[in-house]
Motif scaffolding. Structure first.
Motif, PDB file in Angstrom:
ATOM      1  N   SER A  85     -13.413  -6.439  -9.445  1.00 43.35           N
ATOM      2  CA  SER A  85     -13.110  -7.492  -8.471  1.00 43.35           C
ATOM      3  C   SER A  85     -14.063  -8.680  -8.589  1.00 43.35           C
ATOM      4  CB  SER A  85     -13.151  -6.932  -7.050  1.00 43.35           C
ATOM      5  OG  SER A  85     -14.451  -6.477  -6.724  1.00 43.35           O
ATOM      6  N   HIS A  86     -15.235  -8.459  -9.108  1.00 43.09           N
ATOM      7  CA  HIS A  86     -16.205  -9.550  -9.233  1.00 43.09           C
ATOM      8  C   HIS A  86     -15.675 -10.643 -10.163  1.00 43.09           C
ATOM      9  CE1 HIS A  86     -19.789  -6.761  -8.019  1.00 43.09           C
ATOM     10  NE2 HIS A  86     -18.891  -6.913  -7.062  1.00 43.09           N
ATOM     11  N   GLY A 141     -11.428   1.507 -12.109  1.00 46.31           N
ATOM     12  CA  GLY A 141     -12.632   2.307 -12.269  1.00 46.31           C
ATOM     13  C   GLY A 141     -13.915   1.656 -11.834  1.00 46.31           C
ATOM     14  N   GLY A 142     -13.829   0.667 -10.941  1.00 40.19           N
ATOM     15  CA  GLY A 142     -15.063   0.047 -10.428  1.00 40.19           C
ATOM     16  C   GLY A 142     -15.806   1.003  -9.530  1.00 40.19           C
ATOM     17  N   GLU A 181      -8.449  -5.719   0.851  1.00 37.94           N
ATOM     18  CA  GLU A 181      -7.522  -4.673   0.423  1.00 37.94           C
ATOM     19  C   GLU A 181      -7.162  -4.835  -1.054  1.00 37.94           C
ATOM     20  OE1 GLU A 181      -6.845  -6.759   3.070  1.00 37.94           O
ATOM     21  OE2 GLU A 181      -7.501  -5.368   4.636  1.00 37.94           O
ATOM     22  N   ALA A 182      -6.843  -6.064  -1.452  1.00 48.11           N
ATOM     23  CA  ALA A 182      -6.475  -6.306  -2.852  1.00 48.11           C
ATOM     24  C   ALA A 182      -7.660  -6.055  -3.771  1.00 48.11           C
ATOM     25  CB  ALA A 182      -5.966  -7.736  -3.025  1.00 48.11           C
ATOM     26  N   LEU A 183      -8.843  -6.496  -3.377  1.00 43.96           N
ATOM     27  CA  LEU A 183     -10.038  -6.308  -4.211  1.00 43.96           C
ATOM     28  C   LEU A 183     -10.421  -4.831  -4.304  1.00 43.96           C
ATOM     29  CD1 LEU A 183     -12.080  -9.384  -2.962  1.00 43.96           C
ATOM     30  CD2 LEU A 183     -10.829  -9.166  -5.131  1.00 43.96           C
ATOM     31  N   ASP A 184     -10.302  -4.110  -3.195  1.00 42.77           N
ATOM     32  CA  ASP A 184     -10.572  -2.665  -3.221  1.00 42.77           C
ATOM     33  C   ASP A 184      -9.603  -1.951  -4.162  1.00 42.77           C
ATOM     34  OD1 ASP A 184     -12.641  -2.953  -1.398  1.00 42.77           O
ATOM     35  OD2 ASP A 184     -11.439  -2.309   0.338  1.00 42.77           O
ATOM     36  N   ARG A 185      -8.353  -2.362  -4.121  1.00 42.21           N
ATOM     37  CA  ARG A 185      -7.339  -1.756  -4.998  1.00 42.21           C
ATOM     38  C   ARG A 185      -7.681  -2.039  -6.470  1.00 42.21           C
ATOM     39  NH1 ARG A 185      -3.480  -3.318  -2.158  1.00 42.21           N
ATOM     40  NH2 ARG A 185      -3.148  -5.334  -3.131  1.00 42.21           N
ATOM     41  N   ILE A 186      -8.072  -3.263  -6.798  1.00 41.84           N
ATOM     42  CA  ILE A 186      -8.452  -3.611  -8.170  1.00 41.84           C
ATOM     43  C   ILE A 186      -9.622  -2.766  -8.625  1.00 41.84           C
ATOM     44  CG2 ILE A 186      -9.532  -5.444  -9.558  1.00 41.84           C
ATOM     45  CD1 ILE A 186      -7.799  -7.439  -7.878  1.00 41.84           C
TER      46      ILE A 186
END
Length: 171
Positions: A26-27, A169-170, A159-164
């Motif tokens: 996400s970064h 594998g973050g 929510e979108a960033l958590d999903r990414i």
């Protein structure tokens, strides 16, 4: 009424600067989105072709925050931050103050600094190294004009960033 400015101060004060998450997928989204939004703003507001990734939007539009407010900002922005992060937090606060003063361009680009502040909130950090903006194992040219304004906006909701992060594998 300083609602945007007060909310911006709270956001910065609530960042856990000890939380450092290195190289989450996400970064990359957040830094790229920050640069994309910055390029759109600079296209609209600057005659300068230099597309620095880190810039003070208030300075570009000739908006000056009162010195007393600037001094107040410097008292609560952590002195333990690197200069890049400190400047970005300061620029974000100035922009929020400009929004509260109903500066039309600030209202139009109200979310200019949101991706980079969200990066800090999520444990991401950036720095400059050899004329590149670095976040984890990724780097962007300091003169970031290569990031096209034509790429679609990214969903930077938590929510979108958590999903990414989860799907890629973050940590």
């Amino acid at each position: 009424m300083k609602t945007n400015f007060e909310q911006a101060k709270k956001r910065i004060l609530n960042i856990d600067w000890n939380l450092v998450s290195i190289d989450k997928p996400s970064h990359v989204i957040l830094v790229t989105e920050f640069i994309r939004r910055g390029n759109i703003f600079l296209d609209f507001n600057s005659k300068d072709n230099n597309r620095r990734a880190i810039f003070n939007a208030s300075e570009i539009i000739d908006f000056s925050m009162p010195e007393t407010i600037k001094e107040e900002n410097s008292r609560f922005i952590s002195v333990n931050l690197d200069w890049t992060t400190e400047y970005l937090c300061d620029f974000y606060l100035e922009w929020s103050y400009a929004m509260d003063n109903e500066v039309p361009i600030a209202l139009q680009f109200h979310d200019l600094y949101d991706p980079i502040i969200k990066l800090f909130e999520r444990g991401g950090r950036i720095s400059y190294h050899h004329n590149e903006l670095v976040c984890g194992n990724h780097a962007w040219a300091r003169n970031s004009g290569a990031i096209t304004r034509d790429i679609p906006p990214q969903d930077i909701s938590d929510e979108a960033l958590d999903r990414i992060d989860h799907d890629n594998g973050g940590n």
